[in-house]
Write a protein that holds these residues in place. Sequence first.
Motif, short mmCIF file in Angstrom:
data_model
loop_
_atom_site.label_atom_id
_atom_site.label_comp_id
_atom_site.label_asym_id
_atom_site.label_seq_id
_atom_site.Cartn_x
_atom_site.Cartn_y
_atom_site.Cartn_z
N GLU A 89 -15.14 15.15 -4.62
CA GLU A 89 -15.84 15.43 -3.36
C GLU A 89 -16.79 14.29 -3.05
O GLU A 89 -17.39 13.71 -3.95
CB GLU A 89 -16.66 16.72 -3.47
CG GLU A 89 -15.85 17.98 -3.69
CD GLU A 89 -15.20 18.50 -2.43
OE1 GLU A 89 -15.55 18.05 -1.31
OE2 GLU A 89 -14.31 19.36 -2.56
N ASN A 90 -16.90 13.97 -1.76
CA ASN A 90 -17.94 13.04 -1.33
C ASN A 90 -19.27 13.75 -1.44
O ASN A 90 -19.40 14.90 -1.01
CB ASN A 90 -17.72 12.57 0.11
CG ASN A 90 -16.64 11.52 0.21
OD1 ASN A 90 -16.45 10.74 -0.71
ND2 ASN A 90 -15.93 11.51 1.31
N GLY A 94 -21.55 17.74 0.64
CA GLY A 94 -22.07 18.94 -0.01
C GLY A 94 -23.58 19.03 0.08
O GLY A 94 -24.25 18.11 0.55
N LEU A 95 -24.09 20.16 -0.38
CA LEU A 95 -25.53 20.35 -0.43
C LEU A 95 -26.14 19.48 -1.51
O LEU A 95 -25.50 19.22 -2.54
CB LEU A 95 -25.87 21.81 -0.75
CG LEU A 95 -26.02 22.76 0.44
CD1 LEU A 95 -24.69 22.95 1.14
CD2 LEU A 95 -26.60 24.06 0.00
N PHE A 145 -20.56 24.36 -3.19
CA PHE A 145 -21.07 22.99 -3.06
C PHE A 145 -21.11 22.54 -1.62
O PHE A 145 -22.05 21.90 -1.18
CB PHE A 145 -20.22 22.04 -3.91
CG PHE A 145 -20.53 20.58 -3.69
CD1 PHE A 145 -21.69 20.02 -4.24
CD2 PHE A 145 -19.70 19.77 -2.94
CE1 PHE A 145 -21.99 18.68 -4.03
CE2 PHE A 145 -19.99 18.44 -2.74
CZ PHE A 145 -21.13 17.89 -3.28
N GLU A 146 -20.05 22.85 -0.85
CA GLU A 146 -19.95 22.37 0.52
C GLU A 146 -20.72 23.23 1.52
O GLU A 146 -21.44 22.71 2.36
CB GLU A 146 -18.49 22.28 0.96
CG GLU A 146 -17.73 21.16 0.30
CD GLU A 146 -16.29 21.05 0.80
OE1 GLU A 146 -15.88 21.87 1.64
OE2 GLU A 146 -15.60 20.13 0.36
N GLU A 149 -22.74 28.75 0.59
CA GLU A 149 -22.54 30.20 0.53
C GLU A 149 -22.73 30.68 -0.91
O GLU A 149 -22.25 30.05 -1.85
CB GLU A 149 -21.13 30.54 1.02
CG GLU A 149 -20.78 32.01 0.90
CD GLU A 149 -19.31 32.28 1.21
OE1 GLU A 149 -18.89 33.42 0.99
OE2 GLU A 149 -18.58 31.35 1.63
N LEU A 150 -23.42 31.81 -1.05
CA LEU A 150 -23.59 32.40 -2.37
C LEU A 150 -22.27 33.06 -2.76
O LEU A 150 -21.82 34.00 -2.13
CB LEU A 150 -24.71 33.44 -2.36
CG LEU A 150 -25.00 34.15 -3.68
CD1 LEU A 150 -25.47 33.15 -4.73
CD2 LEU A 150 -26.03 35.25 -3.48
N LEU A 151 -21.64 32.52 -3.81
CA LEU A 151 -20.33 33.02 -4.24
C LEU A 151 -20.45 34.11 -5.30
O LEU A 151 -19.63 35.02 -5.36
CB LEU A 151 -19.48 31.87 -4.79
CG LEU A 151 -19.16 30.75 -3.81
CD1 LEU A 151 -18.40 29.64 -4.52
CD2 LEU A 151 -18.38 31.28 -2.63
N ARG A 152 -21.45 33.99 -6.15
CA ARG A 152 -21.64 34.98 -7.22
C ARG A 152 -23.09 34.94 -7.67
O ARG A 152 -23.72 33.91 -7.67
CB ARG A 152 -20.75 34.65 -8.42
CG ARG A 152 -20.90 35.67 -9.56
CD ARG A 152 -20.06 35.33 -10.78
NE ARG A 152 -18.65 35.45 -10.47
CZ ARG A 152 -17.68 34.97 -11.23
NH1 ARG A 152 -17.97 34.32 -12.32
NH2 ARG A 152 -16.42 35.12 -10.89
#
Length: 157
Positions: A89-90, A94-95, A145-146, A149-152
């Motif tokens: 990823e660049n 991402g954050l 990362f991008e 969003e809270l995934l877990r």
Amino acid sequence: MKKWIWSCAGLVVIVLGIVVYTYVTAYKPVSKAEETAEKIAKEEAGVVSIDKFSLYNGNDSYYVVEGKNKDKEDVIVWIEEKTHGITVENKKDGLTKQAVINKISSERELKKIDTVRLGMLEGIPVWEVYAHTDDDLINYFYFDFETGELLRNIENI
């Protein structure tokens, strides 16, 4: 008296030798992992210079390499330890670490954010946040990362 001084000095040298040997032996796997990750990042992901290396142990283990590609863009490479499969990823897509800290701080009341590190969750690059609450309970948060969003989240353990 002289024997006592020499005995103490000898003991100190022996203990110091054991400490150094233990450290070197314990660090060898990390050193080898870093060497492997750098080689894969350069050969398969086009990374030309390495800025940072870290290990991530979640459901699977990953080597995370941050560096620059041939176009001098900042990139991040996640390398699965067993298969050596890569995700690139660049960094600008991402954050940032600070953005994740700001996000979690605004959403939750935490006593202390212990670590924020790059990882992988079910094939998705993430920021893993490890933090404590006022009650000294442990919390894990996984942000995409991008998108951020809270995934877990695993809270109050």
